[in-house]
Design a protein around this motif. Sequence first.
Motif, PDB file in Angstrom:
ATOM      1  N   VAL A  15      -9.774  -5.986   4.052  1.00 39.35           N
ATOM      2  CA  VAL A  15      -8.244  -5.864   4.738  1.00 39.35           C
ATOM      3  C   VAL A  15      -7.312  -6.041   3.327  1.00 39.35           C
ATOM      4  CG1 VAL A  15      -6.246  -7.043   5.509  1.00 39.35           C
ATOM      5  CG2 VAL A  15      -8.536  -7.094   7.137  1.00 39.35           C
ATOM      6  N   LEU A  16      -7.726  -7.231   2.511  1.00 41.19           N
ATOM      7  CA  LEU A  16      -6.671  -7.170   1.640  1.00 41.19           C
ATOM      8  C   LEU A  16      -6.392  -5.917   0.499  1.00 41.19           C
ATOM      9  CD1 LEU A  16      -6.387 -11.336   0.407  1.00 41.19           C
ATOM     10  CD2 LEU A  16      -4.606 -10.055   2.197  1.00 41.19           C
ATOM     11  N   THR A  17      -7.448  -6.073  -0.105  1.00 41.31           N
ATOM     12  CA  THR A  17      -7.566  -4.467  -0.692  1.00 41.31           C
ATOM     13  C   THR A  17      -7.596  -3.743  -0.110  1.00 41.31           C
ATOM     14  OG1 THR A  17     -10.272  -4.275  -0.424  1.00 41.31           O
ATOM     15  CG2 THR A  17      -9.969  -5.482  -2.660  1.00 41.31           C
ATOM     16  N   THR A  18      -7.240  -3.352   1.073  1.00 40.96           N
ATOM     17  CA  THR A  18      -7.209  -2.003   1.882  1.00 40.96           C
ATOM     18  C   THR A  18      -5.440  -1.977   1.685  1.00 40.96           C
ATOM     19  OG1 THR A  18      -9.275  -1.876   2.783  1.00 40.96           O
ATOM     20  CG2 THR A  18      -7.117  -0.526   3.796  1.00 40.96           C
ATOM     21  N   ALA A  19      -5.065  -3.250   2.117  1.00 42.19           N
ATOM     22  CA  ALA A  19      -3.755  -2.632   2.297  1.00 42.19           C
ATOM     23  C   ALA A  19      -2.490  -2.913   0.852  1.00 42.19           C
ATOM     24  CB  ALA A  19      -3.359  -4.942   3.378  1.00 42.19           C
ATOM     25  N   SER A  20      -3.485  -3.235  -0.140  1.00 42.39           N
ATOM     26  CA  SER A  20      -2.391  -3.967  -1.222  1.00 42.39           C
ATOM     27  C   SER A  20      -1.794  -2.282  -1.727  1.00 42.39           C
ATOM     28  CB  SER A  20      -4.023  -3.911  -2.379  1.00 42.39           C
ATOM     29  OG  SER A  20      -5.206  -3.401  -3.073  1.00 42.39           O
ATOM     30  N   PHE A  21      -3.044  -1.101  -1.720  1.00 50.08           N
ATOM     31  CA  PHE A  21      -1.656  -0.314  -2.242  1.00 50.08           C
ATOM     32  C   PHE A  21      -0.443   0.207  -1.260  1.00 50.08           C
ATOM     33  CE2 PHE A  21      -6.596  -0.236  -4.001  1.00 50.08           C
ATOM     34  CZ  PHE A  21      -6.575  -0.118  -5.378  1.00 50.08           C
ATOM     35  N   PHE A  22      -0.750  -0.216  -0.187  1.00 50.13           N
ATOM     36  CA  PHE A  22       1.197   0.709   0.305  1.00 50.13           C
ATOM     37  C   PHE A  22       2.336   0.052  -0.166  1.00 50.13           C
ATOM     38  CE2 PHE A  22      -1.360   0.430   3.996  1.00 50.13           C
ATOM     39  CZ  PHE A  22      -1.412   2.073   4.772  1.00 50.13           C
ATOM     40  N   PRO A  23       1.977  -1.434  -0.810  1.00 49.51           N
ATOM     41  CA  PRO A  23       2.868  -1.774  -1.596  1.00 49.51           C
ATOM     42  C   PRO A  23       3.639  -1.036  -2.975  1.00 49.51           C
ATOM     43  CG  PRO A  23       2.150  -3.560  -1.518  1.00 49.51           C
ATOM     44  CD  PRO A  23       1.161  -2.246  -0.607  1.00 49.51           C
ATOM     45  N   GLN A  24       1.921  -0.294  -3.721  1.00 52.73           N
ATOM     46  CA  GLN A  24       2.183   0.298  -4.679  1.00 52.73           C
ATOM     47  C   GLN A  24       3.092   1.779  -4.232  1.00 52.73           C
ATOM     48  OE1 GLN A  24       1.033   0.681  -8.321  1.00 52.73           O
ATOM     49  NE2 GLN A  24       2.916   1.699  -7.688  1.00 52.73           N
ATOM     50  N   LEU A  25       2.578   2.485  -3.184  1.00 51.48           N
ATOM     51  CA  LEU A  25       2.994   3.756  -2.413  1.00 51.48           C
ATOM     52  C   LEU A  25       4.503   3.480  -2.543  1.00 51.48           C
ATOM     53  CD1 LEU A  25       0.793   5.211  -0.250  1.00 51.48           C
ATOM     54  CD2 LEU A  25       1.577   6.446  -1.354  1.00 51.48           C
ATOM     55  N   LEU A  26       4.973   2.268  -1.731  1.00 54.21           N
ATOM     56  CA  LEU A  26       6.444   1.901  -1.698  1.00 54.21           C
ATOM     57  C   LEU A  26       7.429   2.252  -2.988  1.00 54.21           C
ATOM     58  CD1 LEU A  26       6.426  -0.358   1.348  1.00 54.21           C
ATOM     59  CD2 LEU A  26       7.284   1.714   1.111  1.00 54.21           C
ATOM     60  N   ARG A  27       6.693   1.481  -3.721  1.00 50.98           N
ATOM     61  CA  ARG A  27       7.169   1.185  -4.644  1.00 50.98           C
ATOM     62  C   ARG A  27       7.864   3.115  -5.625  1.00 50.98           C
ATOM     63  NH1 ARG A  27       9.134  -2.205  -8.834  1.00 50.98           N
ATOM     64  NH2 ARG A  27       9.340  -1.521 -10.680  1.00 50.98           N
ATOM     65  N   ILE A  28       6.910   3.748  -5.887  1.00 49.27           N
ATOM     66  CA  ILE A  28       7.175   4.826  -6.273  1.00 49.27           C
ATOM     67  C   ILE A  28       7.769   5.946  -5.345  1.00 49.27           C
ATOM     68  CG2 ILE A  28       6.313   7.014  -6.707  1.00 49.27           C
ATOM     69  CD1 ILE A  28       2.853   5.958  -6.911  1.00 49.27           C
ATOM     70  N   TRP A  29       8.037   5.639  -4.540  1.00 52.53           N
ATOM     71  CA  TRP A  29       8.920   6.086  -3.253  1.00 52.53           C
ATOM     72  C   TRP A  29       9.614   5.786  -4.025  1.00 52.53           C
ATOM     73  CZ3 TRP A  29       8.735  10.734  -0.583  1.00 52.53           C
ATOM     74  CH2 TRP A  29       9.619  10.896  -0.041  1.00 52.53           C
ATOM     75  N   ARG A  30       9.984   4.674  -3.733  1.00 51.63           N
ATOM     76  CA  ARG A  30      11.694   3.872  -3.026  1.00 51.63           C
ATOM     77  C   ARG A  30      11.889   4.333  -4.697  1.00 51.63           C
ATOM     78  NH1 ARG A  30      11.258  -1.621   0.056  1.00 51.63           N
ATOM     79  NH2 ARG A  30      10.119  -1.890  -1.637  1.00 51.63           N
ATOM     80  N   THR A  31      11.339   4.184  -6.169  1.00 51.74           N
ATOM     81  CA  THR A  31      11.982   3.939  -7.546  1.00 51.74           C
ATOM     82  C   THR A  31      12.294   5.677  -7.920  1.00 51.74           C
ATOM     83  OG1 THR A  31      10.128   3.844  -8.296  1.00 51.74           O
ATOM     84  CG2 THR A  31      10.731   1.474  -7.818  1.00 51.74           C
ATOM     85  N   ARG A  32      11.176   6.565  -7.004  1.00 47.15           N
ATOM     86  CA  ARG A  32      11.578   7.795  -7.489  1.00 47.15           C
ATOM     87  C   ARG A  32      10.745   8.273  -9.144  1.00 47.15           C
ATOM     88  NH1 ARG A  32      11.880   8.819  -2.445  1.00 47.15           N
ATOM     89  NH2 ARG A  32      13.640   9.754  -1.701  1.00 47.15           N
ATOM     90  N   SER A  33       9.905   7.047  -9.083  1.00 46.49           N
ATOM     91  CA  SER A  33       9.361   7.177 -10.492  1.00 46.49           C
ATOM     92  C   SER A  33       7.804   6.671 -10.519  1.00 46.49           C
ATOM     93  CB  SER A  33       9.892   5.589 -11.481  1.00 46.49           C
ATOM     94  OG  SER A  33       9.108   4.954 -12.639  1.00 46.49           O
TER      95      SER A  33
END
Lengths: 91, 91
Positions: A15-33
């Motif tokens: 669950v943790l290793t699968t869930a862990s990439f969501f914050p990375q996705l969100l960060r790219i989306w929000r920072t547009r970087s």
Amino acid sequence: MSTNVANLLGGTAAVLTTASFFPQLLRIWRTRSAHAISTTTYTIFLIGVLLWIAYGLLIGGWPIVVANTITALEALAILGLKRRFSRGQRP
Amino acid sequence: MSTNVANLLGGTAAVLTTASFFPQLLRIWRTRSAHAISTTTYTIFLIGVLLWIAYGLLIGGWPIVVANTITALEALAILGLKRRFSRGQRP
């Protein structure tokens, strides 16, 4: 008992290793970087995850199939955002 | 036969998903940029990977232990570089 503990650890780990990439996705989306994101990493990672899915299908390990299918979609989405936000920037 | 194919797929999958984080490490090091890297992602990921190691130790799955130990070191190194290159930058 030891098997129960092992299953609990393995399940939580999945669950943790699968869930862990969501914050990375969100960060790219929000920072547009996505400058620091390595395309090579997510491409090799995606191929590895697809092989994990094939392995899970072959041995009938459905948790492996489910967890890695979600991870594959996250890796694809990260590669897509990297492509989108890298246009016009130097590599 | 099917078991051999499964082991080959699983082994290749493990090598690829483990190796995949090296280019990410190299990219952060070379570009001196970690702005897009999510600390939350690598922290949750690291906890998950440590649980995979515990799971591997419990079930005696040494390939799981070895692959995840390497991955844990990579995740730690990425978190360390993120910290180093984020100093003095806005978050």
